[in-house]
Design an enzyme around this catalytic site. Sequence first.
Site, PDB file in Angstrom:
ATOM      1  N   LEU A 106      47.009 -69.221 107.119  1.00 12.37           N
ATOM      2  CA  LEU A 106      46.913 -70.669 106.929  1.00 12.37           C
ATOM      3  C   LEU A 106      47.222 -71.429 108.211  1.00 12.37           C
ATOM      4  CD1 LEU A 106      49.948 -72.209 106.574  1.00 12.37           C
ATOM      5  CD2 LEU A 106      49.945 -70.764 104.568  1.00 12.37           C
ATOM      6  N   HIS A 107      46.667 -72.626 108.309  1.00 10.76           N
ATOM      7  CA  HIS A 107      46.880 -73.464 109.493  1.00 10.76           C
ATOM      8  C   HIS A 107      46.450 -74.895 109.182  1.00 10.76           C
ATOM      9  CE1 HIS A 107      42.845 -71.695 109.689  1.00 10.76           C
ATOM     10  NE2 HIS A 107      42.449 -72.796 110.318  1.00 10.76           N
ATOM     11  N   TYR A 108      47.164 -75.827 109.772  1.00  8.10           N
ATOM     12  CA  TYR A 108      46.811 -77.238 109.660  1.00  8.10           C
ATOM     13  C   TYR A 108      45.859 -77.617 110.780  1.00  8.10           C
ATOM     14  CZ  TYR A 108      50.425 -78.613 106.276  1.00  8.10           C
ATOM     15  OH  TYR A 108      51.186 -78.773 105.151  1.00  8.10           O
TER      16      TYR A 108
END
Length: 153
Positions: free
Chosen positions: A112-114
């Site tokens: 996951l990553h923003y």
Amino acid sequence: MEFIEAPRRAGCIFCDLPEEEGEESERANLLAHRSAHSFTMLNRFPYNNGHVMVIPRAHAASLEDLPPADFADLHEELRRAIAVVKKVYRPDALNVGMNLGRVAGAGIADHLHYHVVPRWAGDTNFMPVLADTKVMIEHLDESWRKIRDGFGR
């Protein structure tokens, strides 16, 4: 097309890239800042100049899988990255979010990553529609330098 045709690395880039040390490696990998459990890097295929990603070091596909310390650090790094992008680029607004899962649009679904994308009034134009081309007014190396320096390095 550059994104579609780019060679795919074996393994997880979000796990591997932060392991490489040194300023030249950080520039090549577009790493702008590291915290205890997270890091910020520029998107190699940005939607706009100053488009960064904020990423936990822990390999996790969902927020609920992050240990509490990693979750807290990720969101503190996100807060810092937003402040830096605002200071460096002075956008009119920001898009901030993550795509959880391939069907939701995640290019790297297992880690996951923003995304933090600066936006300006009128920042869309006819080029993507007519010429299948995105106009970027700043070279990625210059964006990396500005963002990295914005973190106080």
